[in-house]
Motif scaffolding. Structure first.
Motif, short mmCIF file in Angstrom:
data_model
loop_
_atom_site.label_atom_id
_atom_site.label_comp_id
_atom_site.label_asym_id
_atom_site.label_seq_id
_atom_site.Cartn_x
_atom_site.Cartn_y
_atom_site.Cartn_z
N THR A 132 0.79 -74.67 42.77
CA THR A 132 0.38 -74.15 41.46
C THR A 132 -0.71 -73.11 41.59
O THR A 132 -1.79 -73.39 42.12
CB THR A 132 -0.13 -75.29 40.55
N VAL A 133 -0.44 -71.91 41.10
CA VAL A 133 -1.46 -70.88 40.92
C VAL A 133 -1.70 -70.77 39.42
O VAL A 133 -0.82 -70.37 38.66
CB VAL A 133 -1.02 -69.52 41.49
N ASP A 134 -2.88 -71.16 38.98
CA ASP A 134 -3.21 -71.12 37.56
C ASP A 134 -3.78 -69.77 37.14
O ASP A 134 -3.56 -69.32 36.02
CB ASP A 134 -4.24 -72.22 37.23
N ILE A 135 -4.54 -69.15 38.05
CA ILE A 135 -5.21 -67.89 37.74
C ILE A 135 -4.99 -66.94 38.92
O ILE A 135 -5.25 -67.30 40.07
CB ILE A 135 -6.72 -68.09 37.51
N TYR A 136 -4.54 -65.75 38.62
CA TYR A 136 -4.33 -64.74 39.65
C TYR A 136 -5.20 -63.54 39.33
O TYR A 136 -5.07 -62.94 38.25
CB TYR A 136 -2.86 -64.31 39.71
N CYS A 137 -6.08 -63.19 40.25
CA CYS A 137 -6.95 -62.03 40.08
C CYS A 137 -6.43 -60.88 40.92
O CYS A 137 -6.59 -60.87 42.15
CB CYS A 137 -8.39 -62.37 40.48
N ALA A 138 -5.79 -59.92 40.27
CA ALA A 138 -5.25 -58.74 40.95
C ALA A 138 -6.39 -57.74 41.12
O ALA A 138 -6.55 -56.81 40.34
CB ALA A 138 -4.10 -58.14 40.14
N ASN A 139 -7.17 -57.97 42.17
CA ASN A 139 -8.39 -57.20 42.35
C ASN A 139 -8.29 -56.14 43.45
O ASN A 139 -9.01 -55.15 43.42
CB ASN A 139 -9.55 -58.16 42.66
N ARG A 158 5.59 -73.74 32.36
CA ARG A 158 4.49 -74.66 32.05
C ARG A 158 3.81 -74.31 30.73
O ARG A 158 3.07 -75.13 30.17
CB ARG A 158 3.44 -74.63 33.16
N GLY A 159 4.00 -73.08 30.26
CA GLY A 159 3.35 -72.64 29.03
C GLY A 159 1.90 -72.26 29.22
O GLY A 159 1.14 -72.22 28.24
N ARG A 160 1.50 -71.88 30.45
CA ARG A 160 0.12 -71.47 30.68
C ARG A 160 0.01 -70.70 32.00
O ARG A 160 0.78 -70.94 32.93
CB ARG A 160 -0.84 -72.65 30.70
N GLY A 161 -0.95 -69.83 32.05
CA GLY A 161 -1.25 -69.03 33.24
C GLY A 161 -2.21 -67.93 32.84
O GLY A 161 -2.32 -67.58 31.66
N ARG A 162 -2.93 -67.40 33.82
CA ARG A 162 -3.93 -66.38 33.52
C ARG A 162 -3.86 -65.28 34.58
O ARG A 162 -3.99 -65.55 35.77
CB ARG A 162 -5.33 -67.00 33.49
N PHE A 163 -3.68 -64.04 34.13
CA PHE A 163 -3.58 -62.87 35.00
C PHE A 163 -4.78 -61.99 34.74
O PHE A 163 -4.99 -61.51 33.63
CB PHE A 163 -2.28 -62.11 34.70
N VAL A 164 -5.59 -61.77 35.79
CA VAL A 164 -6.80 -60.96 35.68
C VAL A 164 -6.60 -59.69 36.50
O VAL A 164 -6.38 -59.75 37.70
CB VAL A 164 -8.03 -61.73 36.19
N SER A 165 -6.66 -58.55 35.84
CA SER A 165 -6.44 -57.26 36.50
C SER A 165 -7.76 -56.49 36.56
O SER A 165 -8.37 -56.21 35.53
CB SER A 165 -5.41 -56.46 35.72
N THR A 166 -8.22 -56.16 37.77
CA THR A 166 -9.39 -55.31 37.91
C THR A 166 -8.93 -53.87 37.77
O THR A 166 -8.41 -53.26 38.71
CB THR A 166 -10.09 -55.53 39.27
N VAL A 167 -9.10 -53.33 36.57
CA VAL A 167 -8.57 -52.01 36.23
C VAL A 167 -9.57 -50.91 36.54
O VAL A 167 -9.22 -49.89 37.13
CB VAL A 167 -8.17 -51.97 34.74
N SER A 168 -10.83 -51.07 36.12
CA SER A 168 -11.87 -50.04 36.21
C SER A 168 -11.87 -49.22 34.92
O SER A 168 -10.84 -49.04 34.26
CB SER A 168 -11.68 -49.12 37.41
N ALA A 169 -13.06 -48.72 34.58
CA ALA A 169 -13.16 -47.83 33.42
C ALA A 169 -12.31 -46.58 33.61
O ALA A 169 -11.91 -45.94 32.62
CB ALA A 169 -14.62 -47.45 33.18
N ALA A 170 -12.00 -46.23 34.85
CA ALA A 170 -11.13 -45.07 35.09
C ALA A 170 -9.75 -45.28 34.49
O ALA A 170 -9.05 -44.31 34.18
CB ALA A 170 -11.00 -44.81 36.59
N GLY A 171 -9.34 -46.53 34.32
CA GLY A 171 -8.05 -46.82 33.72
C GLY A 171 -8.04 -46.69 32.21
O GLY A 171 -6.98 -46.57 31.60
N LEU A 172 -9.23 -46.73 31.59
CA LEU A 172 -9.35 -46.50 30.15
C LEU A 172 -9.71 -45.04 29.87
O LEU A 172 -9.30 -44.48 28.86
CB LEU A 172 -10.46 -47.37 29.56
N LEU A 173 -10.49 -44.45 30.75
CA LEU A 173 -11.01 -43.11 30.56
C LEU A 173 -10.40 -42.19 31.62
O LEU A 173 -9.26 -41.80 31.52
CB LEU A 173 -12.54 -43.15 30.65
#
Length: 254
Positions: free
Chosen positions: A74-81, A122-137
């Motif tokens: 089980t991987v509950d949280i994945y941080c794509a960093n 399972r109806g649950r999971g958390r994906f965390v993406s390290t985008v950077s402000a460069a991805g917004l700006l």
């Protein structure tokens, strides 16, 4: 609201240093079972030993299977960093663009492909993406990085709008300058734009936990980014003119 991660299975890619190591340390401190992934085996193993985690060195795109084994399925949280801070302009070689696209976008897509079936079941999971402000700006002097980080942000948005009603939480972390080796590698452009307001990697981890508690998609460790993002959307020509002033200032000193 407080989000407990005690006992959760967490994978952090690019966790041999910088933001990734700070995320791994914070999750471990909160009682999660952590997998530390990094291309540099020595750095991954050092961080894992420090926090009582499992080190799985190698390509972030290929870590899911081994991580599932290490975390009892089980991987509950994945941080794509993991990310590449590729500088250059449109003239950067195709291999630089291809590598940035593969690491900054497609590694996220491959992780989602592997994890979503189990999360949706399972109806649950958390994906965390390290985008950077460069991805917004955007970021001066770094076309491959800016363009692919926009792609990472777009993919995180798509995941959230598509699966949030099925229990999948998505967070896009968008800091500006963070005192890491990647900031050092940005050279004079980073000195001009990022270093004056740079924060510590641990501040980014703190911002993520605050954002998870508030169930926010956008995690902005630099609060001023919200105003920049709003200005960009409201009057893009004015915003672009301001960024072009920065570009010209950089060209004058570079």
């Amino acid at each position: 609201m407080v989000v407990s991660v005690r006992g959760a299975g967490v994978v952090v890619t690019g966790a041999g240093g910088g933001i990734g190591a700070a995320l791994a340390r914070r999750f471990a401190r909160e009682g999660a079972r952590v997998v530390v992934n990094d291309l540099d085996a020595g750095r991954a193993e050092a961080v894992a030993a420090e926090i009582g985690a499992v080190a799985l060195p190698g390509d972030a795109s290929a870590v899911i299977g081994a991580a599932l084994d290490a975390l009892d399925g089980t991987v509950d949280i994945y941080c794509a960093n993991a990310g590449l801070g590729s500088g250059g302009s449109e003239t950067a070689p195709d291999e630089v663009w291809d590598a940035a696209w593969d690491v900054n976008v497609m590694a996220h897509v491959r992780a989602a492909r592997a994890l979503l079936p189990g999360w949706l079941e399972r109806g649950r999971g958390r994906f965390v993406s390290t985008v950077s402000a460069a991805g917004l700006l955007t970021m001066i002097g770094a076309a491959p990085y800016s363009v692919t980080k926009h792609g990472a942000h777009a993919f995180a948005e798509w995941l959230s709008l598509t699966y949030r009603h099925r229990g999948v939480k998505v967070h896009a972390i968008c800091p500006q300058g963070v005192r890491t080796a990647m900031l050092d590698a940005t050279g004079s452009a980073g000195d001009l734009v990022l270093r004056p307001t740079a924060i510590e990697p641990g501040d980014v981890a703190d911002a993520l936990f605050e954002g998870m508690a508030e169930d926010r998609f956008l995690i902005l460790p630099h609060p001023e980014v919200a105003a920049y993002y709003r200005a960009r959307a409201t009057d893009p020509d004015h915003w672009l003119t301001g960024m072009n002033h920065l570009q010209r200032k950089w060209e004058a000193v570079d």
